[in-house]
Design a protein around this motif. Sequence first.
Motif, PDB file in Angstrom:
ATOM      1  N   ASP A  18      92.106  80.770 -11.889  1.00 27.65           N
ATOM      2  CA  ASP A  18      90.855  80.034 -11.722  1.00 27.65           C
ATOM      3  C   ASP A  18      89.719  81.065 -11.654  1.00 27.65           C
ATOM      4  O   ASP A  18      89.674  81.884 -10.725  1.00 27.65           O
ATOM      5  CB  ASP A  18      90.921  79.210 -10.426  1.00 27.65           C
ATOM      6  CG  ASP A  18      89.704  78.330 -10.228  1.00 27.65           C
ATOM      7  OD1 ASP A  18      88.593  78.748 -10.616  1.00 27.65           O
ATOM      8  OD2 ASP A  18      89.850  77.240  -9.662  1.00 27.65           O
ATOM      9  N   ARG A  33      86.671  80.721 -10.914  1.00 32.40           N
ATOM     10  CA  ARG A  33      85.852  80.585  -9.708  1.00 32.40           C
ATOM     11  C   ARG A  33      86.505  81.315  -8.538  1.00 32.40           C
ATOM     12  O   ARG A  33      85.833  82.035  -7.791  1.00 32.40           O
ATOM     13  CB  ARG A  33      85.669  79.104  -9.358  1.00 32.40           C
ATOM     14  CG  ARG A  33      84.779  78.880  -8.125  1.00 32.40           C
ATOM     15  CD  ARG A  33      84.719  77.424  -7.749  1.00 32.40           C
ATOM     16  NE  ARG A  33      86.046  76.916  -7.407  1.00 32.40           N
ATOM     17  CZ  ARG A  33      86.266  75.706  -6.898  1.00 32.40           C
ATOM     18  NH1 ARG A  33      85.260  74.870  -6.706  1.00 32.40           N
ATOM     19  NH2 ARG A  33      87.495  75.307  -6.611  1.00 32.40           N
ATOM     20  N   GLN A  34      87.813  81.169  -8.398  1.00 34.53           N
ATOM     21  CA  GLN A  34      88.510  81.875  -7.321  1.00 34.53           C
ATOM     22  C   GLN A  34      88.422  83.381  -7.519  1.00 34.53           C
ATOM     23  O   GLN A  34      88.275  84.134  -6.544  1.00 34.53           O
ATOM     24  CB  GLN A  34      89.969  81.440  -7.268  1.00 34.53           C
ATOM     25  CG  GLN A  34      90.175  80.038  -6.706  1.00 34.53           C
ATOM     26  CD  GLN A  34      91.646  79.682  -6.604  1.00 34.53           C
ATOM     27  OE1 GLN A  34      92.506  80.306  -7.221  1.00 34.53           O
ATOM     28  NE2 GLN A  34      91.950  78.647  -5.816  1.00 34.53           N
ATOM     29  N   TYR A  70      85.073  84.491  -6.338  1.00 32.84           N
ATOM     30  CA  TYR A  70      85.063  84.497  -4.871  1.00 32.84           C
ATOM     31  C   TYR A  70      85.784  85.736  -4.341  1.00 32.84           C
ATOM     32  O   TYR A  70      85.297  86.416  -3.417  1.00 32.84           O
ATOM     33  CB  TYR A  70      85.752  83.244  -4.329  1.00 32.84           C
ATOM     34  CG  TYR A  70      84.974  81.960  -4.507  1.00 32.84           C
ATOM     35  CD1 TYR A  70      83.691  81.958  -5.060  1.00 32.84           C
ATOM     36  CD2 TYR A  70      85.520  80.733  -4.129  1.00 32.84           C
ATOM     37  CE1 TYR A  70      82.981  80.777  -5.214  1.00 32.84           C
ATOM     38  CE2 TYR A  70      84.815  79.547  -4.280  1.00 32.84           C
ATOM     39  CZ  TYR A  70      83.551  79.573  -4.831  1.00 32.84           C
ATOM     40  OH  TYR A  70      82.851  78.405  -4.974  1.00 32.84           O
ATOM     41  N   PRO A  85      85.178  77.067   3.144  1.00 32.19           N
ATOM     42  CA  PRO A  85      85.768  76.862   1.806  1.00 32.19           C
ATOM     43  C   PRO A  85      86.036  78.166   1.069  1.00 32.19           C
ATOM     44  O   PRO A  85      86.974  78.253   0.280  1.00 32.19           O
ATOM     45  CB  PRO A  85      84.722  76.001   1.078  1.00 32.19           C
ATOM     46  CG  PRO A  85      83.465  76.182   1.832  1.00 32.19           C
ATOM     47  CD  PRO A  85      83.871  76.407   3.245  1.00 32.19           C
ATOM     48  N   LEU A  86      85.238  79.197   1.341  1.00 34.94           N
ATOM     49  CA  LEU A  86      85.480  80.487   0.713  1.00 34.94           C
ATOM     50  C   LEU A  86      86.814  81.055   1.177  1.00 34.94           C
ATOM     51  O   LEU A  86      87.633  81.516   0.372  1.00 34.94           O
ATOM     52  CB  LEU A  86      84.346  81.452   1.035  1.00 34.94           C
ATOM     53  CG  LEU A  86      84.514  82.897   0.524  1.00 34.94           C
ATOM     54  CD1 LEU A  86      84.714  82.919  -0.989  1.00 34.94           C
ATOM     55  CD2 LEU A  86      83.305  83.747   0.911  1.00 34.94           C
ATOM     56  N   ARG A  92      89.328  79.389   2.335  1.00 34.94           N
ATOM     57  CA  ARG A  92      90.420  78.564   1.804  1.00 34.94           C
ATOM     58  C   ARG A  92      90.725  78.924   0.355  1.00 34.94           C
ATOM     59  O   ARG A  92      91.878  78.986  -0.055  1.00 34.94           O
ATOM     60  CB  ARG A  92      90.057  77.078   1.919  1.00 34.94           C
ATOM     61  CG  ARG A  92      90.117  76.520   3.335  1.00 34.94           C
ATOM     62  CD  ARG A  92      90.163  75.005   3.322  1.00 34.94           C
ATOM     63  NE  ARG A  92      88.958  74.430   2.729  1.00 34.94           N
ATOM     64  CZ  ARG A  92      87.857  74.121   3.413  1.00 34.94           C
ATOM     65  NH1 ARG A  92      87.814  74.333   4.723  1.00 34.94           N
ATOM     66  NH2 ARG A  92      86.816  73.593   2.808  1.00 34.94           N
ATOM     67  N   GLN A  93      89.690  79.181  -0.432  1.00 33.59           N
ATOM     68  CA  GLN A  93      89.906  79.535  -1.835  1.00 33.59           C
ATOM     69  C   GLN A  93      90.627  80.877  -1.961  1.00 33.59           C
ATOM     70  O   GLN A  93      91.491  81.042  -2.833  1.00 33.59           O
ATOM     71  CB  GLN A  93      88.567  79.577  -2.577  1.00 33.59           C
ATOM     72  CG  GLN A  93      87.917  78.219  -2.789  1.00 33.59           C
ATOM     73  CD  GLN A  93      88.729  77.325  -3.700  1.00 33.59           C
ATOM     74  OE1 GLN A  93      89.390  77.788  -4.632  1.00 33.59           O
ATOM     75  NE2 GLN A  93      88.705  76.021  -3.426  1.00 33.59           N
ATOM     76  N   GLN A 150      94.198  80.296  -1.077  1.00 32.90           N
ATOM     77  CA  GLN A 150      94.879  79.590  -2.156  1.00 32.90           C
ATOM     78  C   GLN A 150      95.205  80.528  -3.307  1.00 32.90           C
ATOM     79  O   GLN A 150      96.279  80.452  -3.913  1.00 32.90           O
ATOM     80  CB  GLN A 150      94.001  78.439  -2.656  1.00 32.90           C
ATOM     81  CG  GLN A 150      94.664  77.552  -3.710  1.00 32.90           C
ATOM     82  CD  GLN A 150      95.894  76.839  -3.171  1.00 32.90           C
ATOM     83  OE1 GLN A 150      95.847  76.248  -2.101  1.00 32.90           O
ATOM     84  NE2 GLN A 150      96.999  76.921  -3.898  1.00 32.90           N
ATOM     85  N   LEU A 151      94.275  81.453  -3.601  1.00 36.57           N
ATOM     86  CA  LEU A 151      94.528  82.439  -4.654  1.00 36.57           C
ATOM     87  C   LEU A 151      95.721  83.311  -4.298  1.00 36.57           C
ATOM     88  O   LEU A 151      96.601  83.565  -5.137  1.00 36.57           O
ATOM     89  CB  LEU A 151      93.284  83.299  -4.874  1.00 36.57           C
ATOM     90  CG  LEU A 151      93.415  84.443  -5.891  1.00 36.57           C
ATOM     91  CD1 LEU A 151      93.707  83.892  -7.287  1.00 36.57           C
ATOM     92  CD2 LEU A 151      92.140  85.290  -5.916  1.00 36.57           C
ATOM     93  N   ASN A 176      98.884  81.269  -4.737  1.00 40.78           N
ATOM     94  CA  ASN A 176      99.239  81.061  -6.144  1.00 40.78           C
ATOM     95  C   ASN A 176      99.839  82.323  -6.756  1.00 40.78           C
ATOM     96  O   ASN A 176     100.735  82.253  -7.600  1.00 40.78           O
ATOM     97  CB  ASN A 176      98.013  80.634  -6.947  1.00 40.78           C
ATOM     98  CG  ASN A 176      97.517  79.251  -6.561  1.00 40.78           C
ATOM     99  OD1 ASN A 176      98.244  78.470  -5.938  1.00 40.78           O
ATOM    100  ND2 ASN A 176      96.278  78.933  -6.908  1.00 40.78           N
TER     101      ASN A 176
END
Length: 299
Positions: free
Chosen positions: A3, A5-6, A9, A32-33, A35-36, A39-40, A43
């Motif tokens: 992603d 966007r990720q 970030y 949210p930053l 969390r992203q 999540q990265l 993944n």
Amino acid sequence: MLDLRQLRYFVAVAEEEHVGRAADRLHISQSPLSRQIAQLEKNLGLLLFERSQQRIRLTSDGRVFLSEAQALLRHANRLENLGRRLGRGEEGGLCVGYVSHAMHTGVLPLALRELHSERPGMHVALYDLTAAEQFEGLRQRSLDIALVSEAPSESDPDLHSALLVKDPLLLAMPSSHPLAESKEIPPSALGAEPWVAVENSQDPAWRDDFVASCAAAGFTPDIRLEAPDALTALGLVASGLGMALVQESMLRNRPPGVTVRRLPWLERSVQLWAAWHRIDLRPVVASFRATVLKTSEAP
């Protein structure tokens, strides 16, 4: 699938080493930053940051990932620009990689002036990149031509190149120095002199090569100052702070108080090469390359 966007970030947090500052830079809130980023990492199955109450720092794997992420984002930005230009019917424009020497020698400005004369509406994006980054840009087709200080490997299956300029290095010294009156300066006269070393961020080995060249000539330079570029070095020389080796193309802008001498025993120059992909996808690219090659041959 990554992603973008990720990745943006992640790069912001890595460069700031602080989630709050990165959030301000990205104009989002911290939660949210975080969390992203988490999540990265999930993944990827990779721990990118070491976290403590005081700060957040990259892991060793994170540092490697950062370098590749920055390169990917640069490529994505260039690809986005290309798509927008194609959408506006601009023949795709041109993406040109260059090193500062392409400007100093006049090769790039002259070629761009001729291009503007022939195609005044053509959009050109310039990217100041290292040789390695430019070669990768050519392979990825995010650059149309590269102006670099070294040629790609002769065994490279994708890239061709041509030497444009050999810009000799000359000795710059304060005009008040006793050697300024000498027509010939032997190596033995320079060993005890203070020197200004010119750094080259696009060629980390530049300083070592300079010292090795002097040693091969018979003296070791006493480096007292290091300048980030040739113009700064000339200013220091004009102030009487030392001697420097500066490429001839830079000397047209030298300040008062600087005397220049050729050193026949120190045959050293800065080279400028053009590199391009062996397959031309658009006629405008081949046309601009021909302009660059022709401009380099102009008197």
